[in-house]
Design a protein around this motif. Structure first.
Motif, short mmCIF file in Angstrom:
data_model
loop_
_atom_site.label_atom_id
_atom_site.label_comp_id
_atom_site.label_asym_id
_atom_site.label_seq_id
_atom_site.Cartn_x
_atom_site.Cartn_y
_atom_site.Cartn_z
N UNK B 199 67.42 37.68 129.15
CA UNK B 199 66.04 37.43 129.53
C UNK B 199 65.17 37.82 128.34
N UNK B 200 64.31 36.89 127.90
CA UNK B 200 63.55 37.17 126.69
C UNK B 200 62.08 36.82 126.80
N UNK B 201 61.30 37.48 125.94
CA UNK B 201 59.90 37.09 125.73
C UNK B 201 59.85 36.61 124.28
N UNK B 202 59.45 35.36 124.07
CA UNK B 202 59.39 34.81 122.71
C UNK B 202 58.04 34.15 122.52
N UNK B 203 57.22 34.70 121.63
CA UNK B 203 55.99 33.98 121.31
C UNK B 203 56.28 32.89 120.28
N UNK B 204 57.41 33.02 119.61
CA UNK B 204 57.89 32.03 118.65
C UNK B 204 58.44 30.84 119.45
N UNK B 205 57.59 29.81 119.58
CA UNK B 205 57.95 28.71 120.50
C UNK B 205 59.17 27.92 120.05
N UNK B 206 59.32 27.75 118.74
CA UNK B 206 60.47 27.01 118.24
C UNK B 206 61.76 27.78 118.55
N UNK B 207 61.71 29.10 118.38
CA UNK B 207 62.88 29.94 118.69
C UNK B 207 63.19 29.83 120.18
N UNK B 208 62.14 29.89 120.97
CA UNK B 208 62.31 29.80 122.42
C UNK B 208 62.98 28.49 122.80
N UNK B 209 62.49 27.40 122.20
CA UNK B 209 63.04 26.08 122.52
C UNK B 209 64.52 26.01 122.15
N UNK B 210 64.87 26.71 121.08
CA UNK B 210 66.26 26.64 120.61
C UNK B 210 67.23 27.42 121.51
N UNK B 211 66.83 28.60 122.01
CA UNK B 211 67.80 29.42 122.75
C UNK B 211 67.61 29.45 124.27
N UNK B 212 66.41 29.15 124.74
CA UNK B 212 66.17 29.31 126.18
C UNK B 212 66.65 28.10 126.97
N UNK B 213 67.33 28.37 128.07
CA UNK B 213 67.76 27.29 128.94
C UNK B 213 66.68 26.94 129.96
N UNK B 214 65.89 27.95 130.32
CA UNK B 214 64.83 27.76 131.30
C UNK B 214 63.65 28.61 130.93
N UNK B 215 62.46 28.19 131.40
CA UNK B 215 61.26 29.01 131.23
C UNK B 215 60.79 29.45 132.61
N UNK B 216 60.32 30.69 132.67
CA UNK B 216 59.70 31.16 133.91
C UNK B 216 58.30 31.64 133.57
N UNK B 217 57.31 31.01 134.15
CA UNK B 217 55.93 31.38 133.87
C UNK B 217 55.52 32.51 134.82
N UNK B 218 55.24 33.69 134.27
CA UNK B 218 54.92 34.83 135.13
C UNK B 218 53.50 34.78 135.69
N UNK B 219 52.69 33.83 135.21
CA UNK B 219 51.33 33.70 135.75
C UNK B 219 51.38 33.56 137.27
N UNK B 220 52.45 32.96 137.76
CA UNK B 220 52.63 32.81 139.20
C UNK B 220 52.83 34.14 139.92
N UNK B 221 53.17 35.19 139.15
CA UNK B 221 53.41 36.50 139.78
C UNK B 221 52.23 37.44 139.54
N UNK B 222 51.19 36.95 138.87
CA UNK B 222 50.05 37.82 138.58
C UNK B 222 49.17 37.91 139.81
N UNK B 223 48.95 39.12 140.31
CA UNK B 223 48.11 39.24 141.50
C UNK B 223 46.68 38.81 141.18
N UNK B 224 46.03 38.21 142.14
CA UNK B 224 44.61 37.88 141.97
C UNK B 224 43.85 39.20 141.93
N UNK B 225 43.09 39.41 140.85
CA UNK B 225 42.42 40.71 140.72
C UNK B 225 40.98 40.61 141.18
N UNK B 226 40.59 41.61 141.91
CA UNK B 226 39.18 41.67 142.31
C UNK B 226 38.37 42.01 141.07
N UNK B 227 37.33 41.23 140.82
CA UNK B 227 36.56 41.42 139.59
C UNK B 227 35.73 42.69 139.66
#
Lengths: 268, 227
Positions: B199-227
Motif C-alpha cells: 500500500x503506497x502514497x505516491x505523489x510521483x504520478x508516473x511512478x504510481x502509474x508504473x507500479x500501482x494496480x489500483x487507486x483508492x481515493x481517500x477523499x471518500x473517507x474524509x468526514x464532512x467537517x463542520x466549518x
C-alpha cells in the motif's frame, strides 16, 4: 565492527521460559497519607524494554525503588521468574541483585565505589559472580571501558577524576559487565552529552537484542523513550494513567495528561 | 493481507476544550498478496492517517482493521511489535534512528532483530545499499548527517531488507533522481512478484502509474467537517 572485539559475556542468551521474567500486580507504596505509587501492574519478557515516563513526583522512581527492593512495597506482588520478591529472604534477594539484576542510578555516585579505580569498579562485579583470573577480568574491564567510550588508559584512575558523563558511563559498564537478565534504570542518560547518550542507547539496544536483556527505564526524556522502549507507561500522581505501544502513546495519546506531556516537547 | 471495513478515526484534544477532530470515516480497503494499491487524495484528506493506523501508530477505534492476520482494533502492544518485526514493513518519509549508528547497521537491524546471523544480515544490507547507489565510504557513518535523498534511500534499503509480506510505502520516490527512482520502482516490482501486498502514497504520478494496480481515493473517507 563491534563483534570483532570478542565480548566476554558471562551468560549467553537464556533459553526462553514459559512465563514472563517479571510480573507485577497491584503494586503500591504509600508515604504516610500520600500515595507513592498505587495499583501498578505490568509484565515484562526477556528482550523487552519498558519505558516509564511522567514528571517529577509522579511516582516513577518510587515504583522503580520498590521493584529493585530498595523500598518496601505495601501492597501487591512482584513475581521474578515466578517467585514473589516480597516474600523472598534478604540474602537471596541480595544474591539476585548481584547476579541477575542491575540497577543504574540517576546519580553515578550512588552506583559506583568512588574510592577504587575504574577497572576495579567493573572488575568487582565480575568477581562477585565468580570470576577469579586477573588477566581475564582486566581484559573484560578494558573492553567495557572502550564500549562506553572511556579511554582504557584511564583504567587505573578513580571515578572521582572523571567528569559526570564519564562516571555515568562507568556505572553502566559496571552494571552490564556481568550480563544481567533484568536492568532497572533511573534516568540513566540524564547528565550525558547528546552524542554519548546516542552511543549508550545503541549499546543498550544491542544488549537487549543479543542477550535477551529485559529493561525498565524511567525517564522524563520522551526522545530517549521513543528510541529505546517498546512499550510505555505514563504515570501521574502515583498511578499509571496510560500504557501501550511507545509510538502509539506518543503520537496518539489518549489521556489528557499524556497529551499535555507530549505537546510540551518540541519534537520527539 | 490488508482488510479494512468501516474504519473511523477521530482525535480528542483534551487540552483544547476537548475538541473532537474526526479525520476518517467509513474507510474501506483491501490489498491482496502480489498487489500494489495507491492511496490518492489531496493533502489533509487522510492518506497518512490511514497509513499510520495500518502501521499501528494511531489507535484503531471503530470498524475493522486486519493486517497480515492480526486485528489491530484489539491487538496488544506485544502483538503489534511482533507484526512489525516479521510481517509488516514501513518505509516512512522520515528516517528515525539512534544517531551515530553506522548506516550498514541501520539497514541490517530489521534482519538482526529477526535473529539472522550478523554476517548474513550485513551482506544483505551491503547489497541493498550498493544497489541504491549509496557510496561505500558512507556505510560506516550515521545516516543522520546524510542528504534528504540519501536518507530516503537508507530508509528504503531498511524497509526492503526483510521480505515483509505486507509493505507500506510513504512517498518512496519523493526526493530521488531518475536512476535511483528506477531502482526503487524495480524493488517494488520485485516485492510484488514475490507476493507482497503493498500500500503506497505516491505523489510521483508516473511512478504510481508504473507500479500501482489500483487507486483508492481517500477523499471518500474524509468526514464532512463542520466549518
Amino acid at each position: 565492527m563491534e563483534s570483532a572485539q570478542g565480548r566476554i559475556w558471562t551468560r549467553k542468551k537464556p533459553e526462553p521460559e514459559a512465563g514472563p521474567l517479571l510480573l507485577v500486580e497491584g503494586l503500591g507504596k504509600a508515604w504516610g497519607a500520600r500515595i507513592g505509587c498505587a495499583d501498578v501492574g505490568f509484565d515484562l519478557y526477556p528482550g523487552e524494554v519498558l519505558g516509564i515516563v511522567g514528571e517529577s513526583g509522579s511516582g516513577k522512581s518510587t515504583l522503580l525503588g520498590c521493584l529493585a527492593g530498595h523500598l518496601p512495597a505495601d501492597a501487591g506482588r512482584i513475581l521474578y521468574r515466578g517467585r514473589d520478591l516480597r516474600m523472598m529472604a534478604e540474602p537471596e534477594r541480595r544474591h539476585l541483585a548481584r547476579t541477575e539484576w542491575a540497577f543504574v542510578h540517576q546519580n553515578p555516585r550512588d552506583g559506583l565505589r568512588m574510592g577504587v579505580t575504574a577497572g576495579a569498579n567493573v572488575g568487582e562485579r565480575l568477581m562477585a559472580v565468580g570470576a577469579r583470573h586477573y588477566g581475564a577480568i582486566r581484559a573484560t574491564a578494558t573492553d567495557w571501558l572502550g564500549r562506553v567510550e572511556i579511554d582504557p588508559a584511564r583504567i587505573d584512575d578513580r571515578p572521582r577524576a572523571f567528569s559526570g558523563g564519564m562516571q555515568q558511563r562507568l556505572q553502566i559498564a559496571r552494571n552490564l559487565v556481568t550480563g544481567p537478565r533484568l536492568v532497572l534504570m533511573d534516568e540513566p542518560t540524564g547528565g550525558l552529552d547528546v552524542s554519548v547518550q546516542a552511543r549508550l542507547l545503541d549499546l543498550l539496544r544491542e544488549l537487549v537484542r543479543e542477550m535477551g536483556l529485559a529493561v525498565i527505564i524511567v525517564t522524563h526524556d520522551l526522545a530517549v523513550a521513543r528510541l529505546l522502549a517498546d512499550r510505555l507507561m505514563v504515570m501521574k500522581d502515583g498511578r499509571v494513567i496510560e500504557a501501550g505501544l511507545t509510538d502509539q502513546v506518543l503520537d496518539d495519546p489518549q489521556a489528557a495528561y499524556t497529551q499535555l506531556l507530549v505537546s510540551s516537547v518540541l519534537q520527539v | 493481507m490488508i482488510e479494512i471495513e468501516n474504519l473511523c478515526k477521530s482525535f480528542t484534544l483534551h487540552n483544547q476544550g476537548a475538541a473532537v477532530l474526526p479525520v476518517l470515516a467509513g474507510a474501506h480497503l483491501r490489498v491482496d498478496p502480489g498487489e500494489c494499491v495507491a492511496l490518492t487524495g489531496a493533502s489533509g484528506s487522510g492518506k497518512s492517517t490511514l497509513m499510520r493506523m495500518i502501521w499501528g501508530n494511531y489507535r484503531a477505534e471503530t470498524g475493522r482493521l486486519q493486517v497480515a492476520g492480526l486485528d489491530l482494533t484489539t491487538a496488544t502492544p506485544r502483538q503489534i511489535i511482533a507484526l512489525r518485526r516479521a510481517r509488516l514493513g514501513y518505509v516512512s518519509q522520515f528516517l528515525r534512528v539512534v544517531p551515530r549508528v553506522p548506516t550498514l547497521r541501520v539497514v541490517a537491524e530489521p534482519l538482526l532483530a529477526l535473529g539472522q546471523p550478523e554476517p548474513q544480515a550485513l551482506a544483505r544490507a551491503a547489497a541493498l545499499l550498493a544497489r541504491l547507489n549509496i557510496p561505500e565510504r558512507l556505510w560506516s557513518l550515521s545516516p543522520t548527517t546524510f542528504s534528504g535523498g540519501e536518507q530516503q534511500r537508507v530508509n528504503i534499503a531498511r524497509g526492503f531488507a526483510h521480505p515483509f509480506p505486507v509493505l507500506l510505502l510513504d512517498e518512496p520516490t519523493a526526493s530521488l533522481d531518475a536512476v535511483n527512482r528506477a531502482v526503487v520502482l524495480d524493488l517494488i516490482g520485485e516485492a510484488k512478484a514475490r507476493g507482497a501486498a503493498i500500500l503506497g502514497i505516491f505523489h510521483d504520478e508516473a511512478a504510481r502509474a508504473q507500479v500501482a494496480d489500483r487507486l483508492v481515493d481517500v477523499t471518500g473517507f474524509t468526514p464532512a467537517r463542520a466549518a
